[in-house]
Design an enzyme around this catalytic site. Structure first.
Site, short mmCIF file in Angstrom:
data_model
loop_
_atom_site.label_atom_id
_atom_site.label_comp_id
_atom_site.label_asym_id
_atom_site.label_seq_id
_atom_site.Cartn_x
_atom_site.Cartn_y
_atom_site.Cartn_z
N LYS A 111 -43.73 18.47 142.24
CA LYS A 111 -42.75 18.95 143.24
C LYS A 111 -43.40 19.88 144.26
O LYS A 111 -43.03 19.86 145.42
CB LYS A 111 -41.51 19.57 142.58
CG LYS A 111 -41.76 20.82 141.77
CD LYS A 111 -40.47 21.27 141.11
CE LYS A 111 -40.72 22.26 140.01
NZ LYS A 111 -41.55 23.43 140.33
N ARG A 144 -32.37 25.86 138.26
CA ARG A 144 -33.05 25.34 137.08
C ARG A 144 -32.17 25.34 135.83
O ARG A 144 -32.57 24.82 134.79
CB ARG A 144 -34.29 26.17 136.79
CG ARG A 144 -35.56 25.38 137.12
CD ARG A 144 -36.78 26.22 136.85
NE ARG A 144 -37.95 25.41 136.76
CZ ARG A 144 -39.08 25.65 137.44
NH1 ARG A 144 -39.15 26.65 138.28
NH2 ARG A 144 -40.13 24.88 137.27
N ARG A 168 -55.00 20.89 136.71
CA ARG A 168 -54.48 21.53 137.93
C ARG A 168 -55.17 22.85 138.28
O ARG A 168 -55.35 23.71 137.43
CB ARG A 168 -52.97 21.76 137.76
CG ARG A 168 -52.32 22.41 138.96
CD ARG A 168 -50.87 22.11 139.05
NE ARG A 168 -50.06 22.86 138.10
CZ ARG A 168 -48.73 22.79 138.08
NH1 ARG A 168 -48.09 22.01 138.91
NH2 ARG A 168 -48.06 23.49 137.20
N ARG A 195 -53.70 28.31 136.95
CA ARG A 195 -52.50 29.11 136.68
C ARG A 195 -52.42 29.42 135.19
O ARG A 195 -52.74 28.58 134.36
CB ARG A 195 -51.26 28.32 137.10
CG ARG A 195 -50.85 28.59 138.52
CD ARG A 195 -49.77 27.66 138.99
NE ARG A 195 -48.66 27.51 138.06
CZ ARG A 195 -47.55 26.82 138.37
NH1 ARG A 195 -47.43 26.28 139.56
NH2 ARG A 195 -46.59 26.69 137.51
N ARG A 200 -42.01 24.33 128.46
CA ARG A 200 -41.34 24.15 129.76
C ARG A 200 -40.68 22.77 129.84
O ARG A 200 -39.61 22.62 130.42
CB ARG A 200 -42.33 24.35 130.90
CG ARG A 200 -42.80 25.79 131.01
CD ARG A 200 -43.82 25.95 132.09
NE ARG A 200 -43.26 25.73 133.39
CZ ARG A 200 -43.95 25.37 134.47
NH1 ARG A 200 -45.24 25.17 134.39
NH2 ARG A 200 -43.36 25.19 135.62
P1 AMP Z 1 -42.96 26.80 139.01
O1 AMP Z 1 -43.97 27.34 139.97
O2 AMP Z 1 -41.77 26.22 139.69
O3 AMP Z 1 -43.58 25.82 138.06
O4 AMP Z 1 -42.40 28.02 138.14
C1 AMP Z 1 -43.27 28.87 137.42
C2 AMP Z 1 -42.48 29.81 136.53
O5 AMP Z 1 -41.63 30.66 137.34
C3 AMP Z 1 -41.52 29.18 135.52
O6 AMP Z 1 -42.20 28.75 134.35
C4 AMP Z 1 -40.58 30.35 135.25
O7 AMP Z 1 -41.23 31.32 134.43
C5 AMP Z 1 -40.41 30.96 136.64
N1 AMP Z 1 -39.32 30.31 137.37
C6 AMP Z 1 -39.45 29.33 138.30
N2 AMP Z 1 -38.26 28.94 138.78
C7 AMP Z 1 -37.34 29.70 138.14
C8 AMP Z 1 -35.92 29.76 138.21
N3 AMP Z 1 -35.19 28.95 138.99
N4 AMP Z 1 -35.30 30.66 137.41
C9 AMP Z 1 -35.99 31.49 136.60
N5 AMP Z 1 -37.33 31.47 136.49
C10 AMP Z 1 -38.01 30.59 137.26
#
Ligand code: AMP
Length: 215
Positions: free
Chosen positions: A13, A82, A121, A156, A167
């Site tokens: 994404k 989410r 990644r 990361r 996740r």
């Molecule tokens: P991402 O970069 O989208 O993969 O998100 C990385 C991390 O950010 C996730 O594993 C969560 O710890 C936190 N996170 C991302 N989006 C949300 C959300 N909508 N609500 C709460 N925590 C979030």
């Protein structure tokens, strides 16, 4: 157009949002990136464990970001909503800066494919570009260096198998059920994102229209 991505981890994404952002000239708003920029130990820990950050933090960050001028012509929202409790926030803020149509894109990818992707990644800490050392078209030109800004690439903290499993389970339990909500309330497109980044992008382009074949 405001675009929202619903996708399991490693479905691409971030990469797809970036490409759409460039093609349509609308900002890529990533809640994950916004959170990674917050200087707070509790949030850093939640991110490294793949746990959800509190809704009040999420709402504040997104309200600020989506209110900016560059969102007036639309945006690509990546990583939000989410779970069910975030739908209410989404409905409050989605048209905060414009009255554009809201389109939901669901990226479908089998668990094993995502797991392989996560192991390769790398991300640029400066410009946020994402690379993958295990996927030929996503490798940087020089190993470990960002093509765009020349910075050393970083892994990361949450890109490991244990966090990925957690996740993915959370996605199935909390995020995937939102698709039903969106189906009842607007336009949802399903895209097979186990294909290459370019093929997936072309499929997205077909459904959202108005693209050329620059990529
Ligand atoms: P991402 O970069 O989208 O993969 O998100 C990385 C991390 O950010 C996730 O594993 C969560 O710890 C936190 N996170 C991302 N989006 C949300 C959300 N909508 N609500 C709460 N925590 C979030």
């Amino acid at each position: 157009m405001n675009i929202v991505f619903i996708a399991p981890p490693a479905a691409g994404k971030g990469a797809q949002s970036g490409m759409i952002s460039k093609e349509y000239n609308i900002p890529h708003v990533s809640i994950g990136d916004l959170l990674r920029n917050v200087d707070d130990d509790v949030i850093r820990k939640q991110l490294s464990l793949g746990e959800f950050v509190d809704n009040d933090v999420i709402e504040k960050l997104l309200t600020e970001r989506l209110s900016k001028d560059d969102c007036k012509n639309g945006y690509v929202l990546d990583g939000f909503p989410r779970n069910n409790s975030q739908i209410e926030i989404y409905e409050r803020i989605k048209n905060i800066s414009n009255n554009k149509n809201n389109v939901v894109i669901v990226l479908d990818i089998p668990r094993e494919v995502g797991e392989r992707r996560i192991c390769g990644r790398f991300v640029c800490p400066k410009c946020g570009s994402v690379y993958n050392e295990l996927i030929s078209e996503s490798k940087p030109k020089v190993d470990g260096i960002c093509d765009k800004c020349g910075k050393n690439l970083a892994k990361r903290k949450d890109d490991n198998k244990e966090t990925y499993d957690k996740r993915y389970d959370t996605y199935l339990k909390e995020t995937a059920p939102l698709i039903d909500y969106f189906n009842k309330n607007g336009t949802v497109y399903h895209i097979d994102s186990s294909k290459s980044v370019l093929d997936t992008f072309n499929d997205i382009s077909k459904v959202i229209g108005g693209f050329n074949d620059r990529y």
